[in-house]
Design a protein around this motif. Structure first.
Motif, PDB file in Angstrom:
ATOM      1  N   PHE A 136      -3.661   3.184  -8.686  1.00  0.00           N
ATOM      2  CA  PHE A 136      -2.226   3.069  -8.429  1.00  0.00           C
ATOM      3  C   PHE A 136      -1.686   1.717  -8.902  1.00  0.00           C
ATOM      4  O   PHE A 136      -0.519   1.596  -9.266  1.00  0.00           O
ATOM      5  CB  PHE A 136      -1.927   3.221  -6.936  1.00  0.00           C
ATOM      6  CG  PHE A 136      -1.941   4.648  -6.463  1.00  0.00           C
ATOM      7  CD1 PHE A 136      -1.793   5.693  -7.352  1.00  0.00           C
ATOM      8  CD2 PHE A 136      -2.108   4.947  -5.133  1.00  0.00           C
ATOM      9  CE1 PHE A 136      -1.824   7.005  -6.926  1.00  0.00           C
ATOM     10  CE2 PHE A 136      -2.131   6.257  -4.683  1.00  0.00           C
ATOM     11  CZ  PHE A 136      -1.999   7.285  -5.587  1.00  0.00           C
ATOM     12  N   LEU A 165       5.154   6.911  -8.419  1.00  0.00           N
ATOM     13  CA  LEU A 165       4.969   5.612  -7.789  1.00  0.00           C
ATOM     14  C   LEU A 165       6.284   4.854  -7.860  1.00  0.00           C
ATOM     15  O   LEU A 165       7.056   5.008  -8.820  1.00  0.00           O
ATOM     16  CB  LEU A 165       3.873   4.828  -8.511  1.00  0.00           C
ATOM     17  CG  LEU A 165       2.479   5.452  -8.455  1.00  0.00           C
ATOM     18  CD1 LEU A 165       1.481   4.597  -9.203  1.00  0.00           C
ATOM     19  CD2 LEU A 165       2.033   5.631  -7.021  1.00  0.00           C
ATOM     20  N   PRO A 179       0.802  -1.229   0.000  1.00  0.00           N
ATOM     21  CA  PRO A 179       0.000   0.000   0.000  1.00  0.00           C
ATOM     22  C   PRO A 179       0.827   1.267   0.000  1.00  0.00           C
ATOM     23  O   PRO A 179       0.285   2.357   0.027  1.00  0.00           O
ATOM     24  CB  PRO A 179      -0.803  -0.121   1.301  1.00  0.00           C
ATOM     25  CG  PRO A 179       0.016  -0.959   2.176  1.00  0.00           C
ATOM     26  CD  PRO A 179       0.839  -1.863   1.309  1.00  0.00           C
ATOM     27  N   ALA A 180       2.159   1.129  -0.001  1.00  0.00           N
ATOM     28  CA  ALA A 180       3.003   2.317   0.123  1.00  0.00           C
ATOM     29  C   ALA A 180       3.829   2.520  -1.134  1.00  0.00           C
ATOM     30  O   ALA A 180       5.037   2.651  -1.076  1.00  0.00           O
ATOM     31  CB  ALA A 180       3.906   2.180   1.351  1.00  0.00           C
ATOM     32  N   LEU A 188      -3.812   5.019   1.407  1.00  0.00           N
ATOM     33  CA  LEU A 188      -3.043   5.178   0.171  1.00  0.00           C
ATOM     34  C   LEU A 188      -1.543   5.007   0.402  1.00  0.00           C
ATOM     35  O   LEU A 188      -0.763   5.041  -0.550  1.00  0.00           O
ATOM     36  CB  LEU A 188      -3.315   6.560  -0.431  1.00  0.00           C
ATOM     37  CG  LEU A 188      -4.745   6.792  -0.912  1.00  0.00           C
ATOM     38  CD1 LEU A 188      -4.968   8.252  -1.264  1.00  0.00           C
ATOM     39  CD2 LEU A 188      -5.042   5.921  -2.124  1.00  0.00           C
ATOM     40  N   GLY A 189      -1.154   4.874   1.657  1.00  0.00           N
ATOM     41  CA  GLY A 189       0.268   4.696   1.957  1.00  0.00           C
ATOM     42  C   GLY A 189       1.069   5.972   1.762  1.00  0.00           C
ATOM     43  O   GLY A 189       2.223   5.932   1.339  1.00  0.00           O
ATOM     44  N   VAL A 190       0.470   7.104   2.006  1.00  0.00           N
ATOM     45  CA  VAL A 190       1.180   8.378   1.858  1.00  0.00           C
ATOM     46  C   VAL A 190       1.005   9.184   3.140  1.00  0.00           C
ATOM     47  O   VAL A 190       0.226   8.813   4.023  1.00  0.00           O
ATOM     48  CB  VAL A 190       0.641   9.201   0.667  1.00  0.00           C
ATOM     49  CG1 VAL A 190       0.822   8.457  -0.631  1.00  0.00           C
ATOM     50  CG2 VAL A 190      -0.835   9.553   0.871  1.00  0.00           C
ATOM     51  N   THR A 222       1.165  14.801   1.752  1.00  0.00           N
ATOM     52  CA  THR A 222       1.151  14.425   0.335  1.00  0.00           C
ATOM     53  C   THR A 222      -0.271  14.474  -0.211  1.00  0.00           C
ATOM     54  O   THR A 222      -0.515  14.971  -1.310  1.00  0.00           O
ATOM     55  CB  THR A 222       1.729  13.006   0.165  1.00  0.00           C
ATOM     56  OG1 THR A 222       3.079  13.015   0.633  1.00  0.00           O
ATOM     57  CG2 THR A 222       1.694  12.570  -1.275  1.00  0.00           C
TER      58      THR A 222
END
Lengths: 168, 305
Positions: B54, A55, A44-45, B13-15, B19
């Motif tokens: 993503f 990304l 998820p990161a 979202l892993g941010v 961000t």
């Protein structure tokens, strides 16, 4: 196999013919920065913690860009999927203007007559198809004459695509 | 309003939260609503769509472009509620149109429109957001009612609307009327303030087979007078309670239709289907009929249920 002085057969170690494994490297698709401590990011990161705009992608260590290297990510249909900040400066375009545009609007093979894997399109399609080999080509910016740039093309992902790193 | 805060969205979202906020400034997406306290509140569906995008692309701007184009999945009451909470009328109308592409009108009302307004009502019934959402929903239902096909059945349904603007029950009553019309029934909705003694002409015009009491704002006394007046004019008429019109004490024989318009419509149709065909209205001299109503007026204390 060899025969020693006693006349008995003996096994001898011979050099390996297998291809040496090349370590892979993660990098940001926008700024080229590796993840912290070069660790594989958790699923998820995937967003780059440095710039927040790219990304994290994986490629072979010998094709992966260094931070600030100009590079593009192109899919198998030769459309631009991502572009690094430095290639925006180098090619004088904005990433948002070229996403989903054909890469040939940005780069043209210096050898226009090359075909097959030696051509730019062929190299991209092979890399986007997952072929592991790194290819080196010479290109020029589209509509600019007299400028030649070497580049290397390799596979990257996920999702699978071709990584084009413009070299000095 | 349900939604998720910046920190939760960032974790998904892993941010980092910074961000996420920078994307909002740079790309205008995901675009959060604001709570009354000014905190960002992201639509869960937007975040899910972005997370999915993503997986399919190599950079953030492409993912945002994909998530925008694709939308956040089927329209939901949550997405409609967010659009209404942002006063985005066009977006709300578009979401309902999209919902109609994948759901029936009845389900769109029951699963998307009414829950969205009910949620805003539950948050703060006095807020401008709820007021806007209620008006939008009411207009939408009214527009559909205007274009409903003509009645195909003989039965008429008289609806007594004991609600006020802003009540969720008011929308439920409007929705029920629309669904009954779409089922081919003739309907007439009168406010609960209508004097029971003056219903004569309306009853003659409609010849109702059922009286539906809707909304909670009528007193038992007023309901009693109404039911008496209607039953005096139309013997054997069914009386049904909808959207909390009558407290469920267990002692009443009045059928409760609940507060879901679609389930209420089905229950009402079942009830009417089990009835013998409604007799055609008999000509009654207006004077005689009005006299009948005047008699009913004198029995205001009677509660026939």
């Amino acid at each position: 196999m060899a025969i020693d002085f006693t006349g008995r057969a003996a096994l001898r170690l011979v050099p390996s013919t297998a291809e040496e494994a090349c370590p892979s490297q993660w990098f940001c698709g926008h700024c080229g920065a590796p993840p912290p401590n070069n660790e594989t990011p958790a699923p998820p990161a995937r967003v780059c913690g440095e710039c927040g705009l790219g990304l994290l992608l994986e490629a072979r260590g010998d094709v992966a860009p260094k931070p600030e290297d100009p590079f593009l990510i192109v899919d198998g249909s030769l459309h631009v999927c991502a572009m690094s900040a430095s290639s925006e400066s180098l090619l004088a375009v904005a990433e948002t203007d070229v996403i989903n545009r054909p890469v040939t609007e940005l780069l043209t093979p210096a050898d226009a007559e090359a075909s097959g894997p030696g051509s730019l399109a062929g190299a991209i399609m092979h890399a986007a198809g997952g072929e592991d080999e790194v290819r080196r080509l010479m290109v020029r910016p589209a509509n600019v004459f007299g400028v030649r740039m070497p580049l290397r093309v390799g596979a990257c992902g996920p999702p699978r695509a071709a990584l084009i790193v413009l070299e000095d | 309003m349900s939604g998720i805060r910046t920190n939760a969205a960032a974790v998904m979202l892993g941010v980092s939260p910074n961000t996420l906020r920078s994307w909002e400034r740079r790309f205008g997406y995901p675009s959060p609503a604001r709570t009354s306290g000014g905190h960002r509140q992201y639509d869960l569906a937007d975040i899910e769509a972005l997370k999915q995008a993503f997986e399919e692309t190599q950079n953030v701007s492409s993912a945002i472009s994909i998530a925008r184009q694709r939308g956040a999945g089927p329209p939901s009451s949550n997405r409609l509620g967010l659009a209404l909470a942002r006063f985005e009328e066009d977006k709300a109308a578009r979401l309902l149109e999209e919902s109609l592409a994948i759901r029936s009108l009845e389900r769109t009302i029951g699963e998307v429109l009414l829950p969205a307004v009910a949620e805003l009502h539950a948050d703060d019934p006095g807020s401008p957001e709820h007021s806007f959402a209620w008006r939008f929903a009411s207009d939408w239902l009214s527009a559909l009612r205007r274009v409903a096909a003509p009645a195909t059945r003989e039965e008429g349904v008289l609806i007594s609307d004991a609600t006020a603007p802003g009540d969720v029950a008011a929308l439920q009553v409007q929705a029920l009327e629309l669904l009954l019309r779409r089922a081919g029934l003739r309907t007439l909705t009168l406010t609960a303030a209508t004097e029971p003694a003056r219903l004569g002409r309306a009853l003659r015009a409609l010849v109702p087979a059922a009286l539906v009491l809707g909304g909670t704002r009528a007193s038992l006394d007023a309901i009693g007078r109404l039911v008496y007046a209607v039953r005096s004019a139309r013997e054997g008429i069914d009386v049904l309670a909808f959207a909390g019109a009558l407290p469920d004490t267990g002692a009443s024989t009045v059928l409760r239709l609940g507060d879901e318009p679609l389930a209420a419509r089905d229950a009402l149709l079942d009830r009417l289907g089990a009835r013998p065909a409604v007799a055609p209205p008999q000509a009654m001299p207006p004077a005689a009929h009005d006299a009948e109503i005047r008699v009913a007026r004198r029995h205001t204390a009677a509660l026939p249920f």
